[in-house]
Design an enzyme around this catalytic site. Structure first.
Site, PDB file in Angstrom:
ATOM      1  N   ARG A 154       0.791  -1.265  -0.014  1.00 15.24           N
ATOM      2  CA  ARG A 154       0.081   0.023  -0.081  1.00 15.24           C
ATOM      3  C   ARG A 154       0.581   1.259  -0.156  1.00 15.24           C
ATOM      4  O   ARG A 154       0.443   2.350  -0.334  1.00 15.24           O
ATOM      5  CB  ARG A 154      -0.742   0.008   1.190  1.00 15.24           C
ATOM      6  CG  ARG A 154      -1.954  -1.157   1.229  1.00 15.24           C
ATOM      7  CD  ARG A 154      -2.643  -1.425   2.404  1.00 15.24           C
ATOM      8  NE  ARG A 154      -3.562  -0.123   2.809  1.00 15.24           N
ATOM      9  CZ  ARG A 154      -3.653   0.229   4.034  1.00 15.24           C
ATOM     10  NH1 ARG A 154      -3.233  -0.605   5.138  1.00 15.24           N
ATOM     11  NH2 ARG A 154      -4.178   1.181   4.712  1.00 15.24           N
ATOM     12  N   TYR A 168     -11.421  15.157   0.293  1.00 10.95           N
ATOM     13  CA  TYR A 168     -11.495  16.229   1.275  1.00 10.95           C
ATOM     14  C   TYR A 168     -10.472  16.406   2.363  1.00 10.95           C
ATOM     15  O   TYR A 168      -9.845  15.254   2.971  1.00 10.95           O
ATOM     16  CB  TYR A 168     -12.878  16.363   1.831  1.00 10.95           C
ATOM     17  CG  TYR A 168     -13.285  14.631   2.692  1.00 10.95           C
ATOM     18  CD1 TYR A 168     -13.629  13.654   1.802  1.00 10.95           C
ATOM     19  CD2 TYR A 168     -13.082  14.633   3.971  1.00 10.95           C
ATOM     20  CE1 TYR A 168     -13.906  12.462   2.328  1.00 10.95           C
ATOM     21  CE2 TYR A 168     -13.503  13.358   4.557  1.00 10.95           C
ATOM     22  CZ  TYR A 168     -13.852  12.182   3.705  1.00 10.95           C
ATOM     23  OH  TYR A 168     -14.247  11.076   4.306  1.00 10.95           O
TER      24      TYR A 168
END
Ligand code: 76R
Length: 287
Positions: A154, A168
């Site tokens: 990841r 956001y």
């Protein structure tokens, strides 16, 4: 962090989100030959950022007045992020793009659980915090975390290739009564565990990229979510709102959402045609 109260994170890609307003009507008035020239120039420059092992770039058509186009940059180092910004600034296409906002952060994997285990292991060796031995032991054990396949995969994954993106920024509250940073390590750890549990019920439906922005931008974290269905964003974020880590401590910035498109679809986007589907240039990455 070596400090017993601070959770460590593994950090990888430097990230720059750039938001632009696109002056479509002025663009439309350009002769076809000139548009083609500007598109080719942009594609060549972006291609170089996309194909390098040290950088990646993502494009998205945004919905709503806050942005028309979002460019997401990944870079292996901070200097590279500055260079990516310069590359964009030099494009003649930017005569038709007005920068509306941007966000600077670095991808992080939070390690509440692992940090606590490392601290316990060091204490068992009778090491004391803030000593050279403790710090050395801490750094060695942290290096091990990078190698765990779940983390390694990841950390350096490129921008997830899923059609829809939601971005956001957010803080954890630091008010007089409610203050995330004054909670004990155990309490924060427990809340993050609960948060992760809810998140995992969306596993496969959404790919989440959390980046830390303390010191670089106005909020503490950037949240990027990628999915094949935009409805997933509302379902996930709504469900999270009931979870204490978000319900009590979450404070959010502005929300942006849109559709990713690939470099070869830049012309389709600029010319105002609907982009049929994201041309996946690399395999879709699972969360
Ligand atoms: O990697 C892991 O599975 C560990 C668990 C995990 C951590 C440490 C995790 C899982 N997150 C972590 C950290 Mn998250 N996350 C958000 C938001 O809108 C809101 O209410 C909050 C915005 C969403 C939607 C989301 C989704 N997460 C963090 C952090 C850092 C906090 C810190 O270090 O103090 C923030 C700010 C944050 C915010 N999270 C997940 C998800 C999802 C979907 C998962 C599960 C991923 C998966 O397993 O597929």
């Amino acid at each position: 962090m070596r400090h017993p109260n601070v959770p460590e994170s593994l950090d990888s890609w430097w990230i720059l989100h750039q938001m632009f307003a696109f002056d479509r009507l002025t663009w439309d008035q350009l002769p076809q030959t000139q548009r083609t020239e500007l598109i080719r120039e942009a594609q060549t420059a972006l291609e170089a950022l996309k194909t390098s092992d040290d950088t990646d770039v993502g494009l998205a058509q945004m919905v709503g007045h806050r942005a028309d186009l979002m460019i997401t940059h990944y870079s292996k180092n901070y200097d590279g992020l500055a260079h990516a910004q310069t590359v964009i600034d030099k494009l003649r296409l930017t005569e038709y793009l007005a920068s509306s906002t941007s966000y600077v952060s670095i991808l992080e994997l939070g390690l509440y659980d692992a940090t606590a285990k490392i601290h316990a292991a060091l204490s068992e060796q009778n090491l004391k915090p803030n000593t050279q031995e403790w710090n050395q032991g801490f750094d060695d054990l942290l290096k091990e975390q990078e190698k765990i396949p779940h983390h390694a995969g990841r950390l350096w994954a490129k921008i997830p290739q899923r059609r829809y993106v939601c971005f956001y920024p957010m803080d954890k509250k630091r008010g007089e009564d409610v203050n995330w940073f004054m909670l004990s390590y155990e309490e924060r750890s427990k809340l993050m565990l609960e948060h992760g549990k809810i998140g995992r019920t969306f596993h496969g439906l959404v790919t989440q990229v959390i980046s830390g922005s303390i010191g670089y931008d106005n909020y503490e974290w950037g949240v990027d979510l990628y999915a094949d269905d935009p409805l997933v964003f509302k379902k996930l974020i709504y469900e999270m709102r009931f979870d204490e880590a978000s319900a009590k401590y979450g404070h959010f910035g502005e929300f942006y959402s849109g559709m990713q498109f690939s470099l070869d679809q830049l012309e389709t986007y600029l010319d105002g045609h609907q982009i049929p589907a994201l041309n996946v240039l690399q395999p879709a990455l699972k969360a």
